[in-house]
Write a protein that holds these residues in place. Structure first.
Motif, short mmCIF file in Angstrom:
data_model
loop_
_atom_site.label_atom_id
_atom_site.label_comp_id
_atom_site.label_asym_id
_atom_site.label_seq_id
_atom_site.Cartn_x
_atom_site.Cartn_y
_atom_site.Cartn_z
N PRO A 88 0.87 -1.36 -0.62
CA PRO A 88 0.12 -0.07 -0.10
C PRO A 88 0.50 0.88 0.20
CG PRO A 88 0.16 -0.98 2.33
CD PRO A 88 1.04 -1.43 1.47
N VAL A 89 0.11 2.48 -0.78
CA VAL A 89 1.33 3.25 -0.70
C VAL A 89 0.86 4.72 0.01
CG1 VAL A 89 1.44 5.13 -2.16
CG2 VAL A 89 1.48 3.18 -2.89
N ASP A 90 1.32 5.27 1.24
CA ASP A 90 1.12 6.29 1.83
C ASP A 90 0.48 7.80 1.32
OD1 ASP A 90 1.11 7.89 4.39
OD2 ASP A 90 2.30 7.06 5.02
N HIS A 91 0.05 7.83 0.90
CA HIS A 91 -0.88 9.31 0.14
C HIS A 91 -0.67 10.15 1.33
CE1 HIS A 91 -0.40 7.24 -3.91
NE2 HIS A 91 -1.19 6.46 -3.57
N ALA B 292 -1.72 0.65 5.82
CA ALA B 292 -1.83 -1.22 5.58
C ALA B 292 -3.48 -1.98 4.62
CB ALA B 292 -2.21 -1.81 6.43
N ASN B 293 -2.70 -2.46 4.15
CA ASN B 293 -4.54 -3.43 3.58
C ASN B 293 -4.12 -4.53 3.99
OD1 ASN B 293 -2.05 -5.19 1.66
ND2 ASN B 293 -1.99 -3.68 0.54
N ASP B 294 -5.16 -5.53 3.40
CA ASP B 294 -5.63 -6.38 4.22
C ASP B 294 -4.12 -7.99 4.62
OD1 ASP B 294 -7.99 -6.27 5.24
OD2 ASP B 294 -9.25 -7.18 3.46
N LEU C 288 -3.50 -8.35 9.99
CA LEU C 288 -2.93 -8.55 8.82
C LEU C 288 -3.49 -10.22 8.02
CD1 LEU C 288 -0.71 -7.12 6.90
CD2 LEU C 288 0.68 -8.21 8.36
N ASN C 289 -3.59 -10.46 6.99
CA ASN C 289 -3.73 -11.91 6.37
C ASN C 289 -2.26 -12.25 6.69
OD1 ASN C 289 -6.03 -11.87 6.10
ND2 ASN C 289 -5.80 -10.88 3.72
N THR C 290 -2.17 -13.56 7.47
CA THR C 290 -0.90 -14.29 7.25
C THR C 290 -1.09 -15.81 6.93
OG1 THR C 290 -1.52 -14.89 10.09
CG2 THR C 290 0.16 -13.02 9.32
N PRO C 291 -1.33 -16.00 6.48
CA PRO C 291 -2.19 -18.12 5.71
C PRO C 291 -0.99 -18.65 5.91
CG PRO C 291 -2.21 -16.37 3.88
CD PRO C 291 -1.91 -16.14 4.61
N LEU C 292 0.35 -18.31 5.32
CA LEU C 292 1.14 -18.71 5.58
C LEU C 292 2.38 -19.41 7.00
CD1 LEU C 292 3.47 -16.88 2.60
CD2 LEU C 292 1.81 -19.58 2.38
N HIS C 293 1.04 -18.68 8.05
CA HIS C 293 2.22 -18.67 9.74
C HIS C 293 3.25 -18.40 9.49
CE1 HIS C 293 -1.75 -21.11 10.42
NE2 HIS C 293 -1.76 -21.24 9.62
N CYS C 294 3.30 -17.59 9.00
CA CYS C 294 4.95 -16.42 9.50
C CYS C 294 4.69 -14.49 8.56
CB CYS C 294 5.91 -17.07 8.43
SG CYS C 294 7.19 -16.67 8.20
N LEU C 295 5.34 -14.06 9.64
CA LEU C 295 5.50 -12.85 9.23
C LEU C 295 6.63 -12.61 8.41
CD1 LEU C 295 3.57 -10.25 11.59
CD2 LEU C 295 2.88 -10.67 9.20
N VAL C 296 6.97 -11.48 7.73
CA VAL C 296 8.15 -11.31 7.11
C VAL C 296 8.26 -9.43 6.85
CG1 VAL C 296 9.52 -11.23 4.74
CG2 VAL C 296 8.08 -13.39 5.49
N LEU C 297 9.14 -8.45 7.20
CA LEU C 297 9.73 -7.83 7.39
C LEU C 297 10.54 -7.81 6.10
CD1 LEU C 297 8.42 -8.02 9.87
CD2 LEU C 297 10.46 -6.08 10.47
#
Length: 123
Positions: free
Chosen positions: A26-29, A36-38, A76-85
């Motif tokens: 998402p872009v912070d206009h 954020a988005n989903d 936040l959607n996390t279908p992979l059961h992992c958050l990545v930065l």
């Protein structure tokens, strides 16, 4: 979950948090500093020429100022059961395993725009 931290120079003054592949950032206009988005969160960060951004990531039970409201509090959607930065040049800054397919994420920053300290609590 354990607490992880790092300091990074970010070429484009932001990094992203996601739990899905093929994400649309998402872009912070509005210049809010966090948008954020989903599927993805875009977090502003210190410009590369002003130094590194310190990022801390961990479970909400172990992390986060209890006396301050977060700049961001959402799911936040996390279908992979992992958050990545990650950012445009670094495929992985930090990551953390999460139990669910939707994960609560809270973010604290030391400044509204271009912070050099960011705390991210999940769960």
């Amino acid at each position: 979950m354990t607490i992880s931290s790092t300091s990074v120079l970010l070429d484009y003054c932001s990094f992203y948090i996601t739990g899905v592949d093929g994400v649309r950032v998402p872009v912070d206009h509005d210049g809010d500093g966090v948008t954020a988005n989903d599927d993805c969160i875009n977090v502003t960060a210190s410009p590369w020429n002003e130094g590194e951004t310190a990022i801390t990531l961990g479970a909400s039970t172990e992390l986060g100022p209890k006396d301050e409201l977060p700049r961001f509090d959402g799911l936040l959607n996390t279908p992979l059961h992992c958050l990545v930065l990650f950012d445009a040049n670094l495929p992985k800054i930090l990551s953390i395993d999460v139990p669910g397919e939707r994960t609560r994420v809270r973010i604290w920053t030391n400044r509204p725009l271009c912070p050099d300290q960011v705390i991210i609590a999940v769960g």
